[in-house]
Write an enzyme that holds these catalytic residues in place. Sequence first.
Site, mmCIF file in Angstrom:
data_model
loop_
_atom_site.group_PDB
_atom_site.id
_atom_site.type_symbol
_atom_site.label_atom_id
_atom_site.label_comp_id
_atom_site.label_asym_id
_atom_site.label_seq_id
_atom_site.Cartn_x
_atom_site.Cartn_y
_atom_site.Cartn_z
ATOM 1 N N LYS A 161 0.843 -1.218 0.000
ATOM 2 C CA LYS A 161 0.000 0.000 0.000
ATOM 3 C C LYS A 161 0.866 1.251 0.000
ATOM 4 O O LYS A 161 0.480 2.299 -0.508
ATOM 5 C CB LYS A 161 -1.002 -0.033 1.158
ATOM 6 N N THR A 218 -4.031 5.542 3.061
ATOM 7 C CA THR A 218 -2.695 6.078 2.760
ATOM 8 C C THR A 218 -2.606 6.695 1.372
ATOM 9 O O THR A 218 -1.877 7.663 1.168
ATOM 10 C CB THR A 218 -1.652 4.939 2.893
HETATM 11 O O1 LIG Z 1 1.228 3.034 7.484
HETATM 12 C C1 LIG Z 1 0.732 4.140 7.639
HETATM 13 C C2 LIG Z 1 -0.734 4.315 7.852
HETATM 14 O O2 LIG Z 1 -1.369 3.062 8.077
HETATM 15 C C3 LIG Z 1 1.546 5.387 7.528
HETATM 16 O O3 LIG Z 1 1.688 5.670 6.165
HETATM 17 P P1 LIG Z 1 2.972 6.484 5.663
HETATM 18 O O4 LIG Z 1 4.185 5.660 6.049
HETATM 19 O O5 LIG Z 1 2.774 6.622 4.180
HETATM 20 O O6 LIG Z 1 2.964 7.800 6.387
#
Ligand SMILES: O=C(CO)COP(=O)(O)O
Length: 295
Positions: A161, A218
Amino acid sequence: MKLAVIGAGKWGQALYHAFSQKNDVVITSRSHKDIPHFVSMKEALEYEYLVIAIPAQAVRGWLEENFVDKGQKILVAAKGIETATGSFLNEIYGEFVDADRLAFISGPSFAAEVQKSLPTALVISSTNLELAKTYADALPEYIRGYVNDDVIGEEVAGAYKNVIAIAGGVCDGLKLGNNARAALISRGLVEMTRFGEAFGAKTETFLSLGGAGDLFLTASSTLSRNYRVGIGLAQGKKIEDILEELGEVAEGVPTAKALYLLAKQKEIYLPIATEVHAMLEEGKDPRQSVRDLLG
Ligand SMILES: O=C(CO)COP(=O)(O)O
Ligand SMILES: NC(=O)C1=CN([C@@H]2O[C@H](COP(=O)(O)OP(=O)(O)OC[C@H]3O[C@@H](n4cnc5c(N)ncnc54)[C@H](OP(=O)(O)O)[C@@H]3O)[C@@H](O)[C@H]2O)C=CC1
């Protein structure tokens, strides 16, 4: 329950806050932080229940330098695939600790919101469901904890993701519209599922919190570091400058390369991850990537 959190970055501090609601928790990190109950790495490693929020690419080195197996249980709180070897985190930690002492936390969870005690739902996966339940029961009232045994599926979902989130940032940075973002996210879900199934993951895992949930969260929010990497790419910035400005980890950047290499090795069709890799590693024009994905 007594817990030690290792890695006092955004996520480690958020989990320290969360677990402290119902448990006695200490925290440690590579560099000293002015946080209550901050202890030495040596002291933290004496705890029976650990939560380790060290980024995926740093895990192997950290374990080699610091970890001595004294029967500790570990909740792995990172999302990524090791670029150097294509290893998943359960494989790396599994070289140091038996699988029945490893659990993994995943799902839609911006650290900033967990830190504010906002309602959250997460998954704790382990081949040892009793251990997963032990960690889930230690979560605070504001976090609903689900447990499952599909460690591979939850790991792939959490890692993948982040790469689709970079593509989501590119999409919004280029102002391609809501239709384009919806198409990208849904095809990204198909792609991560295809990849996960190739490694034995359960299809249904990708339809829940760790897959669709974390992906929707995300890939469309500036709270995501990976999404913000995509915005920077759309603005024509170099990845080195983007990461310098970010000042925090963006796991999707190294994971994109890991996915690209694994896709070639196992001949899996990963069009979105391939384009993200091309933008990051070859400086491919994001507009050309869009044209190629539509082609
Ligand atoms: O894993 C995350 C939210 O579930 C945090 O996402 P990022 O690492 O892209 O900030
Ligand atoms: N932020 C979020 O919203 C979420 C993040 N995650 C995941 O959590 C993991 C950590 O991310 P996050 O906390 O946000 O990142 P940050 O950039 O905020 O912090 C990184 C942490 O890792 C430590 N660290 C970095 N390199 C090393 C190393 N070589 N050896 C030991 N420690 C190291 C740093 O220690 P120090 O500060 O002492 O230098 C710091 O505590 C990532 O896998 C991320 O995907 C998961 C869910 C939510």
